[in-house]
Design a protein around this motif. Structure first.
Motif, PDB file in Angstrom:
ATOM      1  N   GLN A 215       0.829  -1.204   0.000  1.00 57.70           N
ATOM      2  CA  GLN A 215       0.000   0.000   0.000  1.00 57.70           C
ATOM      3  C   GLN A 215       0.866   1.258   0.000  1.00 57.70           C
ATOM      4  OE1 GLN A 215      -2.486  -0.537   3.456  1.00 57.70           O
ATOM      5  NE2 GLN A 215      -4.062  -1.625   2.304  1.00 57.70           N
ATOM      6  N   ARG A 216       1.982   1.214   0.721  1.00 63.27           N
ATOM      7  CA  ARG A 216       2.862   2.379   0.745  1.00 63.27           C
ATOM      8  C   ARG A 216       3.501   2.613  -0.615  1.00 63.27           C
ATOM      9  NH1 ARG A 216       4.657   1.283   5.097  1.00 63.27           N
ATOM     10  NH2 ARG A 216       6.348  -0.125   4.544  1.00 63.27           N
ATOM     11  N   ARG A 217       3.947   1.537  -1.266  1.00 66.01           N
ATOM     12  CA  ARG A 217       4.518   1.696  -2.606  1.00 66.01           C
ATOM     13  C   ARG A 217       3.462   2.177  -3.594  1.00 66.01           C
ATOM     14  NH1 ARG A 217       7.232  -3.166  -1.121  1.00 66.01           N
ATOM     15  NH2 ARG A 217       5.612  -4.383  -2.163  1.00 66.01           N
ATOM     16  N   LEU A 218       2.232   1.673  -3.448  1.00 65.59           N
ATOM     17  CA  LEU A 218       1.160   2.122  -4.333  1.00 65.59           C
ATOM     18  C   LEU A 218       0.881   3.611  -4.136  1.00 65.59           C
ATOM     19  CD1 LEU A 218      -1.019   1.457  -6.385  1.00 65.59           C
ATOM     20  CD2 LEU A 218      -2.527   0.812  -4.504  1.00 65.59           C
ATOM     21  N   ALA A 219       0.882   4.059  -2.874  1.00 64.34           N
ATOM     22  CA  ALA A 219       0.667   5.489  -2.615  1.00 64.34           C
ATOM     23  C   ALA A 219       1.794   6.329  -3.207  1.00 64.34           C
ATOM     24  CB  ALA A 219       0.541   5.729  -1.114  1.00 64.34           C
ATOM     25  N   GLU A 220       3.029   5.832  -3.101  1.00 59.92           N
ATOM     26  CA  GLU A 220       4.146   6.564  -3.685  1.00 59.92           C
ATOM     27  C   GLU A 220       4.020   6.636  -5.200  1.00 59.92           C
ATOM     28  OE1 GLU A 220       7.592   4.540  -2.337  1.00 59.92           O
ATOM     29  OE2 GLU A 220       7.454   5.259  -0.264  1.00 59.92           O
ATOM     30  N   GLN A 221       3.621   5.522  -5.827  1.00 65.17           N
ATOM     31  CA  GLN A 221       3.452   5.536  -7.276  1.00 65.17           C
ATOM     32  C   GLN A 221       2.326   6.458  -7.694  1.00 65.17           C
ATOM     33  OE1 GLN A 221       5.354   4.201  -9.617  1.00 65.17           O
ATOM     34  NE2 GLN A 221       6.751   3.423  -8.056  1.00 65.17           N
ATOM     35  N   GLU A 222       1.250   6.500  -6.908  1.00 62.95           N
ATOM     36  CA  GLU A 222       0.156   7.411  -7.234  1.00 62.95           C
ATOM     37  C   GLU A 222       0.610   8.859  -7.116  1.00 62.95           C
ATOM     38  OE1 GLU A 222      -3.001   6.353  -4.651  1.00 62.95           O
ATOM     39  OE2 GLU A 222      -3.667   4.639  -5.864  1.00 62.95           O
ATOM     40  N   SER A 225       2.749   9.491 -10.117  1.00 65.35           N
ATOM     41  CA  SER A 225       1.908   9.587 -11.304  1.00 65.35           C
ATOM     42  C   SER A 225       1.154  10.908 -11.343  1.00 65.35           C
ATOM     43  CB  SER A 225       0.918   8.415 -11.339  1.00 65.35           C
ATOM     44  OG  SER A 225       1.606   7.178 -11.388  1.00 65.35           O
ATOM     45  N   GLU A 226       0.676  11.369 -10.184  1.00 62.80           N
ATOM     46  CA  GLU A 226      -0.030  12.646 -10.150  1.00 62.80           C
ATOM     47  C   GLU A 226       0.899  13.796 -10.512  1.00 62.80           C
ATOM     48  OE1 GLU A 226      -3.178  15.235  -9.777  1.00 62.80           O
ATOM     49  OE2 GLU A 226      -3.168  13.037  -9.802  1.00 62.80           O
ATOM     50  N   ALA A 227       2.144  13.750 -10.008  1.00 63.15           N
ATOM     51  CA  ALA A 227       3.104  14.799 -10.352  1.00 63.15           C
ATOM     52  C   ALA A 227       3.442  14.755 -11.841  1.00 63.15           C
ATOM     53  CB  ALA A 227       4.371  14.646  -9.517  1.00 63.15           C
ATOM     54  N   GLU A 228       3.630  13.535 -12.377  1.00 62.72           N
ATOM     55  CA  GLU A 228       3.913  13.428 -13.809  1.00 62.72           C
ATOM     56  C   GLU A 228       2.720  13.877 -14.641  1.00 62.72           C
ATOM     57  OE1 GLU A 228       4.996   9.396 -14.344  1.00 62.72           O
ATOM     58  OE2 GLU A 228       7.049   9.654 -13.615  1.00 62.72           O
ATOM     59  N   ARG A 229       1.504  13.568 -14.175  1.00 59.52           N
ATOM     60  CA  ARG A 229       0.316  13.992 -14.918  1.00 59.52           C
ATOM     61  C   ARG A 229       0.199  15.521 -14.928  1.00 59.52           C
ATOM     62  NH1 ARG A 229      -3.110  11.781 -11.885  1.00 59.52           N
ATOM     63  NH2 ARG A 229      -2.887   9.709 -12.796  1.00 59.52           N
ATOM     64  N   ALA A 230       0.491  16.136 -13.782  1.00 61.90           N
ATOM     65  CA  ALA A 230       0.443  17.598 -13.733  1.00 61.90           C
ATOM     66  C   ALA A 230       1.503  18.211 -14.637  1.00 61.90           C
ATOM     67  CB  ALA A 230       0.628  18.077 -12.292  1.00 61.90           C
ATOM     68  N   GLN A 231       2.712  17.613 -14.629  1.00 62.31           N
ATOM     69  CA  GLN A 231       3.762  18.136 -15.496  1.00 62.31           C
ATOM     70  C   GLN A 231       3.412  17.947 -16.962  1.00 62.31           C
ATOM     71  OE1 GLN A 231       6.280  19.852 -14.527  1.00 62.31           O
ATOM     72  NE2 GLN A 231       7.382  20.049 -16.449  1.00 62.31           N
ATOM     73  N   ARG A 232       2.820  16.800 -17.313  1.00 57.78           N
ATOM     74  CA  ARG A 232       2.432  16.560 -18.694  1.00 57.78           C
ATOM     75  C   ARG A 232       1.338  17.530 -19.127  1.00 57.78           C
ATOM     76  NH1 ARG A 232       1.450  11.729 -18.096  1.00 57.78           N
ATOM     77  NH2 ARG A 232      -0.813  11.746 -17.897  1.00 57.78           N
ATOM     78  N   THR A 233       0.390  17.796 -18.219  1.00 55.44           N
ATOM     79  CA  THR A 233      -0.668  18.755 -18.544  1.00 55.44           C
ATOM     80  C   THR A 233      -0.088  20.145 -18.777  1.00 55.44           C
ATOM     81  OG1 THR A 233      -2.216  17.487 -17.204  1.00 55.44           O
ATOM     82  CG2 THR A 233      -2.826  19.752 -17.721  1.00 55.44           C
TER      83      THR A 233
END
Length: 465
Positions: A215-222, A225-233
């Motif tokens: 769960q901790r690794r999943l939260a880190e990946q999320e 991913s959110e930071a990468e999504r914001a940067q891509r946007t």
């Protein structure tokens, strides 16, 4: 003359020796070394369990638990050893402290606690061999010793890796087997029971730990991913702005090219130096247009074509608001007739800000009454979009089909980039009554005389976009 015999054929070179195979003995030695290292080196830093919990009482919970365990098991162990096993009070106290007091370390150093409790349990079993009162009671694990050891194994399962847990489990089983062989005639031997319960507790603890790690690794990946999504946007919005500004800049560069090329025909008595200068200006303008086209090819996504329609501006805000009203959003527009000279970049940015603000209202507050205002004081162009809270269910203002049903969640990114491009300011945020406000202030250039336009008799220029 004697003839010489041919030389004997050369033998093939010997094959290189094969590397020695990793036999069972060497593999066993290697595994023993790794197991010994795992038993002597904790796999985690000495941080308390639940150290990252958000609340203080959660961080203090492990300390309260180990204090309760020690407060319970020390007196209970002394009482059991003296009353049931008839052990001397001094020896019983020493064994109780050695077997139960290290439980205080379960919160942050469970492996070190095991190195104290495990030998103390074996020593206690040896002591019980020499007393007469323990022949008819559980052995080699006393009831409080067995329960306390299970708590220790649970703490190990929550903190250590699988190799360490397997080594602890095997060491516990081996100790029980040796003690059983030393005294095989006891009818109350519970070493097998400890072996089975220990395996269950270790599996439960390891499962909980691995689930928490996942769960901790999943939260880190999320989060990543959110930071990468914001940067891509952000990058996509900047690319979109660059493509739109190409049309604006290309128009001015085309005008410069036409004026420079037509200057020798429109202006009489130009010197040769002036003609060469105008020719150089026209050549530079054409080169700039070519470079912009190359840049636009890089910025444009694969499989897409350039937009052929002119870029919108404030003259189309009225149409935008009317289309939004037809989609079910009650909106009002305040747009003065004369705004003065508005640069194309500011004109396009103002339109896009209004467009994105209305789209956000449709997505997040459908049916909310919205007011759009565009004004100018000569130095700045102010764009204001304010919406009320969304209407309650069953209201007559309930929305119909939304204009947009999906979004990236980063609608304000484009507004900020456009305002930053023009050197203005953007103020966004919720209102006390539950509505939302978007206010952009875009600078306008100082008023100046309009530049002469090219002669209408000149041939049209090719499409630059």
């Amino acid at each position: 003359m004697p003839t010489s015999s041919p030389p004997p054929p050369s033998s093939p070179p010997p094959a290189p020796p094969h590397p020695p195979a990793d036999g069972l003995l060497s593999a066993a030695r290697r595994n023993l070394r790794e197991t010994g290292h795992a038993l002597t080196h904790p796999s985690h830093p000495p941080t308390p369990l639940l150290a990252g919990a958000p609340r203080q009482w959660q961080r203090l919970l492990p300390y309260a638990a180990v204090l309760a365990l020690v407060a319970i098991f020390v007196p209970v162990t002394i009482n059991v050893l003296t009353a049931e096993y008839e052990v001397d009070a001094g020896i019983a106290g020493a064994l109780a402290v050695a077997q139960a007091a290290p439980l205080l370390m379960l919160a942050h150093r469970p492996l070190q606690a095991w190195w104290i409790i495990f030998p103390a349990q074996i020593l206690g079993a040896v002591v019980l061999l020499g007393v007469d009162g323990g022949q008819d009671h559980a052995w080699p694990w006393t009831p409080p010793g067995l329960i306390g050891y299970l708590f220790l194994l649970l703490a190990l399962g929550l903190r250590e890796q699988r190799r360490t847990l397997v080594a602890v489990w095997l060491a516990t089983g081996a100790a029980g087997l040796v003690l059983f062989l030393v005294s095989p005639h006891r009818g109350t031997d519970n070493s097998l029971l400890m072996f089975i319960l220990g395996a269950v507790v270790l599996v439960v603890g390891a499962t909980v730990r691995e689930r928490g790690d996942a769960q901790r690794r999943l939260a880190e990946q999320e989060t990543i991913s959110e930071a990468e999504r914001a940067q891509r946007t952000l990058l996509e919005e900047r690319t979109r702005i660059a493509r739109e500004l190409h049309d604006v800049v290309a128009h001015h560069m085309s005008v410069i090219t036409v004026q420079a090329d037509s200057a020798p025909y429109r202006l009489q008595r130009l010197s040769d130096e002036a003609r060469e200068e105008f020719g150089s200006i026209a050549a530079s303008a054409r080169e700039s247009l070519t470079e912009m086209r190359r840049l636009l090819v890089v910025l444009r996504s694969e499989g897409t074509e350039g937009e052929r329609a002119p870029q919108p501006g404030l003259d189309r805000v009225q149409q935008l608001v009317e289309a939004t009203v037809r989609a079910g959003l009650p909106a009002e527009l305040s747009l003065p007739a004369g705004l003065g000279v508005v640069p194309p970049a500011v004109d396009l940015s103002a339109y896009r800000i209004v467009q994105e603000a209305l789209a956000n209202v449709v997505r997040h507050a459908p049916g909310a009454r919205t007011r759009v205002s565009v004004s100018s004081d000569g130095a700045h162009l102010t764009v204001l979009v304010v919406n009320d809270p969304p209407p309650q269910t069953g209201s007559s203002l309930a929305p119909r089909t939304p204009v947009e049903t999906t979004g990236t969640g980063h609608g304000l990114v484009g507004m900020r980039e456009r305002v930053r491009l023009t050197g203005g300011t953007l103020d966004t945020g919720p209102l006390p009554d539950g509505g939302f406000r978007v206010a952009a202030r875009l600078p306008l250039p100082p008023a100046s005389a309009p530049s002469p336009s090219p002669s209408p008799a000149l041939p049209p220029t090719p499409e630059d976009s």
